[in-house]
Design a protein around this motif. Sequence first.
Motif, mmCIF file in Angstrom:
data_model
loop_
_atom_site.group_PDB
_atom_site.id
_atom_site.type_symbol
_atom_site.label_atom_id
_atom_site.label_comp_id
_atom_site.label_asym_id
_atom_site.label_seq_id
_atom_site.Cartn_x
_atom_site.Cartn_y
_atom_site.Cartn_z
ATOM 1 N N ALA A 94 46.606 40.333 44.146
ATOM 2 C CA ALA A 94 47.245 38.508 44.779
ATOM 3 C C ALA A 94 45.954 38.513 45.911
ATOM 4 N N ILE A 95 45.394 39.438 46.266
ATOM 5 C CA ILE A 95 44.018 39.148 47.135
ATOM 6 C C ILE A 95 43.178 38.146 46.036
ATOM 7 N N GLY A 96 43.191 39.023 44.959
ATOM 8 C CA GLY A 96 42.403 38.508 44.232
ATOM 9 C C GLY A 96 42.261 36.812 43.786
ATOM 10 N N VAL A 97 43.917 36.585 43.257
ATOM 11 C CA VAL A 97 45.155 35.174 42.968
ATOM 12 C C VAL A 97 44.501 33.911 44.828
ATOM 13 N N ALA A 98 44.526 34.910 45.711
ATOM 14 C CA ALA A 98 44.647 34.713 47.393
ATOM 15 C C ALA A 98 42.639 33.787 47.286
ATOM 16 N N ALA A 99 41.660 34.695 46.948
ATOM 17 C CA ALA A 99 40.570 34.421 47.402
ATOM 18 C C ALA A 99 40.148 33.246 46.194
ATOM 19 N N HIS A 100 40.989 33.298 44.958
ATOM 20 C CA HIS A 100 40.353 32.777 44.316
ATOM 21 C C HIS A 100 40.626 30.649 45.026
ATOM 22 N N GLU A 101 41.400 31.198 45.223
ATOM 23 C CA GLU A 101 42.311 29.669 46.588
ATOM 24 C C GLU A 101 40.969 29.396 47.182
ATOM 25 N N VAL A 102 40.897 30.027 48.085
ATOM 26 C CA VAL A 102 39.367 29.639 49.109
ATOM 27 C C VAL A 102 38.196 29.418 47.970
ATOM 28 N N THR A 183 32.275 41.330 51.476
ATOM 29 C CA THR A 183 33.315 41.338 52.775
ATOM 30 C C THR A 183 34.105 42.981 52.584
ATOM 31 N N GLY A 184 34.284 43.815 51.763
ATOM 32 C CA GLY A 184 34.701 44.222 51.044
ATOM 33 C C GLY A 184 35.934 44.970 51.434
ATOM 34 N N TYR A 185 36.596 43.548 51.292
ATOM 35 C CA TYR A 185 38.123 44.104 51.257
ATOM 36 C C TYR A 185 38.398 44.152 49.689
ATOM 37 N N LEU A 186 37.977 44.367 49.231
ATOM 38 C CA LEU A 186 37.848 45.085 47.759
ATOM 39 C C LEU A 186 37.368 46.340 47.770
ATOM 40 N N ALA A 187 37.715 47.416 47.024
ATOM 41 C CA ALA A 187 36.536 48.213 46.794
ATOM 42 C C ALA A 187 35.699 47.756 45.273
ATOM 43 N N PRO A 188 34.756 48.569 44.919
ATOM 44 C CA PRO A 188 34.445 48.672 43.182
ATOM 45 C C PRO A 188 35.469 48.408 42.521
ATOM 46 N N ASP A 189 35.755 49.552 42.678
ATOM 47 C CA ASP A 189 36.511 49.899 41.276
ATOM 48 C C ASP A 189 38.029 48.869 41.316
ATOM 49 N N GLU A 190 38.094 48.587 42.870
ATOM 50 C CA GLU A 190 38.782 46.816 42.827
ATOM 51 C C GLU A 190 39.110 45.929 42.210
ATOM 52 N N ARG A 192 37.370 45.396 40.055
ATOM 53 C CA ARG A 192 37.472 45.227 38.053
ATOM 54 C C ARG A 192 38.920 44.625 37.946
ATOM 55 N N GLY A 193 39.798 45.261 38.899
ATOM 56 C CA GLY A 193 41.438 44.768 38.392
ATOM 57 C C GLY A 193 41.453 43.454 39.236
ATOM 58 N N ALA A 194 40.659 43.035 39.823
ATOM 59 C CA ALA A 194 40.663 42.017 40.645
ATOM 60 C C ALA A 194 40.200 40.967 39.284
ATOM 61 N N LYS A 195 39.509 41.114 38.848
ATOM 62 C CA LYS A 195 38.649 40.425 37.490
ATOM 63 C C LYS A 195 39.202 40.389 36.457
ATOM 64 N N ALA A 196 40.000 41.547 36.439
ATOM 65 C CA ALA A 196 41.051 41.704 35.195
ATOM 66 C C ALA A 196 42.364 40.458 35.363
ATOM 67 N N VAL A 197 42.548 40.020 36.664
ATOM 68 C CA VAL A 197 43.642 39.458 36.944
ATOM 69 C C VAL A 197 43.043 38.161 36.638
ATOM 70 N N LEU A 198 42.075 37.407 36.949
ATOM 71 C CA LEU A 198 41.064 35.981 37.049
ATOM 72 C C LEU A 198 40.601 35.745 36.098
ATOM 73 N N ASP A 199 40.089 36.430 34.827
ATOM 74 C CA ASP A 199 39.694 36.526 33.694
ATOM 75 C C ASP A 199 41.492 36.166 32.622
ATOM 76 N N ALA A 200 41.893 36.505 33.495
ATOM 77 C CA ALA A 200 43.454 36.817 32.551
ATOM 78 C C ALA A 200 44.020 35.026 32.152
ATOM 79 N N ALA A 201 43.737 34.770 34.028
ATOM 80 C CA ALA A 201 43.908 33.870 34.360
ATOM 81 C C ALA A 201 42.797 32.871 33.754
ATOM 82 N N ALA A 202 42.267 32.515 33.530
ATOM 83 C CA ALA A 202 41.375 31.547 32.915
ATOM 84 C C ALA A 202 41.764 31.219 31.830
#
Length: 231
Positions: A94-102, A183-190, A192-202
């Motif tokens: 969810a945080i990855g999606v929200a940041a994408h819209e930002v 900003t540190g809202y997601l840690a480096p390992d996190e 990777r998860g956000a990137k997987a979500v956004l890559d799938a959406a792409a």
Amino acid sequence: MFYPMFDPTFLILIPAVALGMWAQMRVQSTYARYSAVWARKGVTAEMVAERLLSMFGLRVPVERVPGNLSDHYDPRSKVLRLSDSVWGNYSIAAIGVAAHEVGHAVQDLEGYSPLRIRNSIVPVVNIGSMAALPLFFIGFLFRSGVMMDLGILFFLGVVGFHLVTLPVEFDASRRALRLLADTGYLAPDEIRGAKAVLDAAAWTYVAATVMALSQLFRLFLLRGVIGGRDD
């Protein structure tokens, strides 16, 4: 004999349809996977969106809208809308999606060229997407080259819209991941998860573009059938 609704050129669309189905399944499964993983920062997606927007001095309201993954930034009304599945969600997805819209809001702020082009052609594309295929196939039935050519012309606008959408979406994801990391809202390992979500959406945008190109190729083939006939 070719018929507009039952002809061999439909085979051209099968790979694009398969790619679209795969992309939809991938984005749904990837989002479901990472929506079950809460970010350690302990903030919700809309909180992240609001704070990221404020970093750029953007007074963009963040609103909740019904639906699942119906999130979007509206450049006309300058509003960022998050779906029920994202709003109030603490997950990496969810945080990855929200940041994408930002990312889209920041593109708008900076006058990102592909976004400006896409926004400028939306009214024409909306008309073209409704008129293109009916015009073409009416022309096909009545063997009117002019109507078929007009349909193809309208559909070229649709294809152009899909092509310009790709860099807009890829760039928004790139901005989102960088912002979340900085900003540190997601840690480096996190991340990777956000990137997987956004890559799938792409991939859904890639699939839509492949479908539009395949359909355009099909229209040109059908136009050639009529063009090669004697009246």
